[in-house]
Design a protein around this motif. Structure first.
Motif, mmCIF file in Angstrom:
data_model
loop_
_atom_site.group_PDB
_atom_site.id
_atom_site.type_symbol
_atom_site.label_atom_id
_atom_site.label_comp_id
_atom_site.label_asym_id
_atom_site.label_seq_id
_atom_site.Cartn_x
_atom_site.Cartn_y
_atom_site.Cartn_z
ATOM 1 N N GLY A 71 -4.316 65.923 -8.303
ATOM 2 C CA GLY A 71 -5.499 65.865 -7.443
ATOM 3 C C GLY A 71 -6.724 65.305 -8.129
ATOM 4 O O GLY A 71 -7.847 65.430 -7.611
ATOM 5 N N ALA A 72 -6.558 64.651 -9.294
ATOM 6 C CA ALA A 72 -7.701 64.213 -10.095
ATOM 7 C C ALA A 72 -8.594 63.223 -9.353
ATOM 8 O O ALA A 72 -9.823 63.347 -9.358
ATOM 9 N N GLU A 73 -8.000 62.230 -8.722
ATOM 10 C CA GLU A 73 -8.814 61.208 -8.067
ATOM 11 C C GLU A 73 -9.641 61.803 -6.930
ATOM 12 O O GLU A 73 -10.838 61.519 -6.794
ATOM 13 N N ALA A 74 -9.006 62.646 -6.109
ATOM 14 C CA ALA A 74 -9.736 63.271 -5.000
ATOM 15 C C ALA A 74 -10.844 64.181 -5.522
ATOM 16 O O ALA A 74 -11.933 64.256 -4.937
ATOM 17 N N ALA A 75 -10.587 64.876 -6.630
ATOM 18 C CA ALA A 75 -11.601 65.758 -7.195
ATOM 19 C C ALA A 75 -12.800 64.955 -7.699
ATOM 20 O O ALA A 75 -13.955 65.330 -7.474
ATOM 21 N N LEU A 76 -12.533 63.839 -8.385
ATOM 22 C CA LEU A 76 -13.635 63.009 -8.876
ATOM 23 C C LEU A 76 -14.457 62.447 -7.716
ATOM 24 O O LEU A 76 -15.690 62.347 -7.806
ATOM 25 N N ASP A 77 -13.798 62.073 -6.636
ATOM 26 C CA ASP A 77 -14.528 61.569 -5.469
ATOM 27 C C ASP A 77 -15.462 62.641 -4.897
ATOM 28 O O ASP A 77 -16.497 62.311 -4.306
ATOM 29 N N ALA A 78 -15.084 63.918 -5.072
ATOM 30 C CA ALA A 78 -15.845 65.011 -4.472
ATOM 31 C C ALA A 78 -16.987 65.510 -5.342
ATOM 32 O O ALA A 78 -17.856 66.238 -4.848
ATOM 33 N N VAL A 79 -17.012 65.147 -6.623
ATOM 34 C CA VAL A 79 -18.021 65.701 -7.538
ATOM 35 C C VAL A 79 -19.452 65.490 -7.054
ATOM 36 O O VAL A 79 -20.265 66.427 -7.103
ATOM 37 N N PRO A 80 -19.850 64.310 -6.584
ATOM 38 C CA PRO A 80 -21.227 64.185 -6.079
ATOM 39 C C PRO A 80 -21.546 65.177 -4.964
ATOM 40 O O PRO A 80 -22.660 65.713 -4.901
ATOM 41 N N ALA A 102 -25.978 64.419 -19.030
ATOM 42 C CA ALA A 102 -26.755 63.950 -20.179
ATOM 43 C C ALA A 102 -27.615 62.769 -19.763
ATOM 44 O O ALA A 102 -27.126 61.829 -19.123
ATOM 45 N N ARG A 103 -28.904 62.856 -20.069
ATOM 46 C CA ARG A 103 -29.850 61.768 -19.833
ATOM 47 C C ARG A 103 -29.838 61.282 -18.387
ATOM 48 O O ARG A 103 -29.880 60.085 -18.103
ATOM 49 N N GLY A 104 -29.739 62.217 -17.456
ATOM 50 C CA GLY A 104 -29.803 61.872 -16.049
ATOM 51 C C GLY A 104 -28.493 61.482 -15.418
ATOM 52 O O GLY A 104 -28.421 61.310 -14.190
ATOM 53 N N ASP A 105 -27.437 61.315 -16.214
ATOM 54 C CA ASP A 105 -26.122 60.963 -15.682
ATOM 55 C C ASP A 105 -25.208 62.178 -15.683
ATOM 56 O O ASP A 105 -25.316 63.052 -16.540
ATOM 57 N N VAL A 106 -24.292 62.199 -14.742
ATOM 58 C CA VAL A 106 -23.243 63.214 -14.680
ATOM 59 C C VAL A 106 -21.910 62.521 -14.935
ATOM 60 O O VAL A 106 -21.575 61.536 -14.269
ATOM 61 N N THR A 107 -21.165 63.018 -15.897
ATOM 62 C CA THR A 107 -19.847 62.472 -16.207
ATOM 63 C C THR A 107 -18.794 63.522 -15.894
ATOM 64 O O THR A 107 -18.908 64.677 -16.316
ATOM 65 N N ALA A 108 -17.800 63.118 -15.137
ATOM 66 C CA ALA A 108 -16.704 64.015 -14.775
ATOM 67 C C ALA A 108 -15.385 63.401 -15.217
ATOM 68 O O ALA A 108 -15.146 62.208 -15.004
ATOM 69 N N ARG A 109 -14.560 64.218 -15.850
ATOM 70 C CA ARG A 109 -13.198 63.817 -16.208
ATOM 71 C C ARG A 109 -12.244 64.744 -15.480
ATOM 72 O O ARG A 109 -12.542 65.934 -15.286
ATOM 73 N N ALA A 110 -11.094 64.238 -15.077
ATOM 74 C CA ALA A 110 -10.161 65.037 -14.288
ATOM 75 C C ALA A 110 -8.728 64.728 -14.668
ATOM 76 O O ALA A 110 -8.401 63.610 -15.102
ATOM 77 N N TRP A 111 -7.880 65.732 -14.504
ATOM 78 C CA TRP A 111 -6.458 65.638 -14.817
ATOM 79 C C TRP A 111 -5.668 66.253 -13.668
ATOM 80 O O TRP A 111 -6.161 67.133 -12.958
ATOM 81 N N GLY A 112 -4.435 65.821 -13.517
ATOM 82 C CA GLY A 112 -3.554 66.394 -12.520
ATOM 83 C C GLY A 112 -3.414 65.517 -11.288
ATOM 84 O O GLY A 112 -4.150 64.544 -11.098
ATOM 85 N N MET A 124 -8.605 60.650 -15.807
ATOM 86 C CA MET A 124 -9.521 59.793 -15.075
ATOM 87 C C MET A 124 -10.952 60.225 -15.364
ATOM 88 O O MET A 124 -11.214 61.404 -15.641
ATOM 89 N N GLU A 125 -11.875 59.281 -15.307
ATOM 90 C CA GLU A 125 -13.266 59.577 -15.633
ATOM 91 C C GLU A 125 -14.187 58.817 -14.700
ATOM 92 O O GLU A 125 -13.878 57.698 -14.283
ATOM 93 N N ARG A 126 -15.310 59.452 -14.359
ATOM 94 C CA ARG A 126 -16.298 58.812 -13.500
ATOM 95 C C ARG A 126 -17.689 59.273 -13.899
ATOM 96 O O ARG A 126 -17.895 60.450 -14.206
ATOM 97 N N THR A 127 -18.649 58.339 -13.884
ATOM 98 C CA THR A 127 -20.046 58.672 -14.180
ATOM 99 C C THR A 127 -20.871 58.415 -12.932
ATOM 100 O O THR A 127 -20.688 57.392 -12.254
ATOM 101 N N TRP A 128 -21.777 59.331 -12.652
ATOM 102 C CA TRP A 128 -22.578 59.265 -11.434
ATOM 103 C C TRP A 128 -24.019 59.618 -11.779
ATOM 104 O O TRP A 128 -24.270 60.536 -12.570
ATOM 105 N N ARG A 129 -24.982 58.880 -11.219
ATOM 106 C CA ARG A 129 -26.401 59.177 -11.421
ATOM 107 C C ARG A 129 -26.963 59.773 -10.129
ATOM 108 O O ARG A 129 -27.105 59.068 -9.126
ATOM 109 N N PRO A 130 -27.306 61.065 -10.138
ATOM 110 C CA PRO A 130 -27.850 61.700 -8.930
ATOM 111 C C PRO A 130 -29.178 61.079 -8.509
ATOM 112 O O PRO A 130 -29.932 60.552 -9.332
ATOM 113 N N ARG A 131 -29.452 61.171 -7.221
ATOM 114 C CA ARG A 131 -30.707 60.629 -6.676
ATOM 115 C C ARG A 131 -31.902 61.519 -6.982
ATOM 116 O O ARG A 131 -33.041 61.087 -6.881
ATOM 117 N N ARG A 132 -31.620 62.800 -7.297
ATOM 118 C CA ARG A 132 -32.686 63.747 -7.587
ATOM 119 C C ARG A 132 -32.220 64.642 -8.728
ATOM 120 O O ARG A 132 -31.022 64.653 -9.059
#
Length: 300
Positions: A67-76, A55-65, A1-9
């Motif tokens: 608990g992957a979905e819950a982990a990606l939800d928690a990355v921010p 990279a370039r202001g974005d954070v990309t997280a990939r997860a396996w296992g 699973m993969e998710r990209t997030w742009r932090p506010r700061r």
């Protein structure tokens, strides 16, 4: 699973996540040659491996296992999305310079109490080398192989039930003294109550943590910093932190808990944030003597 997030700061991904690294050979945390952070965790009790890049202001997280979905939800949250630095006014020039040089210094939160508590207990009143050695041996012996294409020999931290069942001689082989091992076993038996601290106010979380025999002021602060993202939790009782704060803010080579708290009082509400900045940017006090000896409980 993969998710990209742009932090506010601005967020320094490596430095923020490094708060969870326990030594250079931590089986649950690795930084690879491409600058990617690999971390294992157990959100909701399910194992997961997470790889985080920026990279370039974005954070990309990939997860396996599982608990992957819950982990990606928690990355921010891991990267300080809930952190609020408003009200932090660096009066001292050293702190002001640190804010300017390291604008991505934030306080993240994981919500994972046992994963922060166990290594904090292992670090009680011992050298870093002793604590990291014990953590590495226990994870390699009792942790699960990391899901997905994780770096070699990475492990997922054991479940609380496993921590509670590890026999005393295995802790002994890992160089963990009986007082610390008893604290871990006791915490593992009360995991439901301890995991609830992620939803408590910091004072309530502190009281619940310190109700466990073997958990004191220092351990509680170390856990609340990581689990709750408590920007005010000061690690009172730390061996080196009072000297770092005193030297950076006064030039005194030796500090104390009392002096440290006095110097940090103008930053109440953000005292841990001030400490993070001083550890990153402040001048460090010169060494005054040899390092503390590394004890080996296995020979006792």
């Amino acid at each position: 699973m993969e998710r990209t997030w742009r932090p506010r700061r601005p967020v320094d991904v490596v430095a923020t996540l490094a708060a969870h690294q326990r030594g250079p050979y931590d089986p649950a945390f690795q930084l690879d040659a491409r600058g990617r952070v690999w971390r294992t965790c157990r959100p909701g009790g399910e194992p997961a491996t997470v790889c985080v890049t920026a990279a370039r202001g974005d954070v990309t997280a990939r997860a396996w296992g599982p608990g992957a979905e819950a982990a990606l939800d928690a990355v921010p949250q891991w990267l300080g999305d809930a952190d609020d630095p408003a009200g932090f006014r660096p009066r001292h020039p050293v702190l002001a310079d640190a804010v300017r040089r390291f604008p991505g210094t934030v306080v993240g939160r994981t919500g994972l109490a046992m994963e922060a508590l166990v290594p904090a207990v292992l670090e009680q009143k011992v050298t870093g080398t002793e604590a990291y050695r014990g953590w590495m041996r226990l994870l390699r012996t009792f942790g699960e192989p990391a899901p997905g294409p994780a770096p070699a020999r990475m492990r997922v931290v054991p479940s609380p039930e496993v921590w509670a069942r590890i026999p005393s001689w295995e802790y002994h082989r890992a160089g963990v003294g009986p007082q610390r091992s008893r604290t871990i076993v006791t915490a593992g038996r009360h995991v439901a109550r301890l995991e609830e601290i992620s939803g408590l106010a910091t004072d309530d979380a502190d009281r619940r943590l310190r109700a466990v025999p073997g958990i004191g002021v220092w351990t509680s602060a170390e856990v609340r910093q990581r689990v709750l993202g408590d920007a005010d939790a000061v690690s009172v009782g730390d061996y080196g932190l009072p000297h770092v704060v005193a030297y950076a803010l006064t030039g005194e080579r030796r500090g104390s808990d009392e002096l440290m708290l006095e110097l940090l009082e103008p930053y109440r509400g953000h005292r841990h944030r001030a400490c993070l900045l001083l550890m990153r940017a402040g001048p460090l006090p010169p060494r005054r003597g040899p390092r503390a000896p590394v004890r080996d409980y296995r020979s006792m």
